[in-house]
Design an enzyme around this catalytic site. Structure first.
Site, mmCIF file in Angstrom:
data_model
loop_
_atom_site.group_PDB
_atom_site.id
_atom_site.type_symbol
_atom_site.label_atom_id
_atom_site.label_comp_id
_atom_site.label_asym_id
_atom_site.label_seq_id
_atom_site.Cartn_x
_atom_site.Cartn_y
_atom_site.Cartn_z
ATOM 1 N N LEU A 24 0.905 -1.262 -0.012
ATOM 2 C CA LEU A 24 0.260 0.124 0.084
ATOM 3 C C LEU A 24 0.996 1.312 -0.093
ATOM 4 C CD1 LEU A 24 -2.749 -1.118 2.623
ATOM 5 C CD2 LEU A 24 -3.155 -1.091 0.274
ATOM 6 N N LYS A 57 15.296 -5.992 4.263
ATOM 7 C CA LYS A 57 15.919 -4.611 4.964
ATOM 8 C C LYS A 57 17.346 -4.927 5.584
ATOM 9 C CE LYS A 57 11.271 -4.054 6.534
ATOM 10 N NZ LYS A 57 10.345 -3.961 7.626
#
Length: 269
Positions: free
Chosen positions: A19, A69
């Protein structure tokens, strides 16, 4: 004078569900900033080359999500102190042709919890999971100075390693770190699920007889077994959508030096 065509992207694998483009476009509209914000699916083996290519294409920054990450932490030229401690990067800025890495996950989590009136100071917190997601938020959790943070994981040795790693900061902030024993029966103020079980990556093994006032799943988008347990326990609970929005707002501020209003975006999402 409005700056046009600022190019940003979110990188991860998979990424189609993200999103982030919608969130950042909405934030940008609050300030008259025109963004070109893309979703880019990148596997770990192609991550470094993709970053290099995108820099050449004029991108100014990136959000980084699973499973990249830790790799982003290793690749960045410079790191914020928080990124150094968490060994995780979810926000990259390009400054003077260098990759500058930061992490806003912990800030996003804490901000969302505070917004939901979940107090952290002097409280008992349980963190389930000992991977990158849990370590990525520990700096900010410890900084809120809860009384005790209990750790547990399917492979309990990883929780011990995690406790050893964070013990110095915890002592500095006056926070106790404990490993949850199977025999302990504790009513926690907050239980955080930081495992990847909600993504379908195996079945999580949650401690038996969990009791807690507020249950928080860092994943978002669907009903999870963890949240079902919270419901069965008649506890208050939340998924991680607010964390997603708040970490995005913090990343937006890093890039554009503007603090967006996050309250109104939930209707859009």
């Amino acid at each position: 004078m409005t700056e046009l065509n600022k190019k940003f992207a979110v990188l991860g694998h998979p990424i189609s569900h993200s999103l982030s483009p919608k969130i950042h476009q909405y934030f940008a509209s609050q300030f008259g900033i025109h963004l070109d914000y893309q979703r880019i699916d990148v596997e770990s083996k192609n991550f470094k080359k993709t970053l290099s290519d995108l820099r050449q294409e004029g991108y100014e920054g990136f959000n980084i999500t699973l499973p990249l990450k830790n790799l982003a932490y290793e690749i960045c030229d410079e790191l914020s102190s928080k990124a150094q401690q968490t060994k995780s990067v979810n926000t990259i800025s390009i400054r003077e042709d260098k990759l500058y890495g930061d992490t806003t996950d912990g800030l996003g989590l804490v901000t969302d919890l505070i917004t939901k009136n979940v107090s952290l100071e002097n409280k008992k917190i349980l963190v389930i999971g000992a991977g990158g997601a849990s370590n990525g938020v520990m700096f900010d959790l410890i900084s809120q100075q809860p009384q005790t943070i209990f750790l547990t994981n399917r492979t309990i040795s990883k929780s011990h390693d995690m406790a050893d790693y964070w013990t110095s900061l915890a002592k500095e902030k006056g926070v106790l770190l404990n490993i949850l024993s199977s025999k302990e029966n504790i009513n926690f103020d907050l239980i955080i699920n930081a495992t990847s079980s909600s993504l379908g990556n195996g079945n999580a093994i949650f401690p038996e007889n969990l009791k807690g006032h507020f249950w928080y799943d860092m994943m978002y988008g669907k009903q999870t077994s963890f949240l079902l347990m919270a419901e069965q326990n008649k506890a208050k609970f939340s998924d991680g959508l607010g964390m997603l929005v708040e970490q995005a707002a913090a990343a937006f501020n890093i890039w554009h030096h503007q603090k967006p209003d996050t309250k109104s975006i939930y209707q859009i999402l």
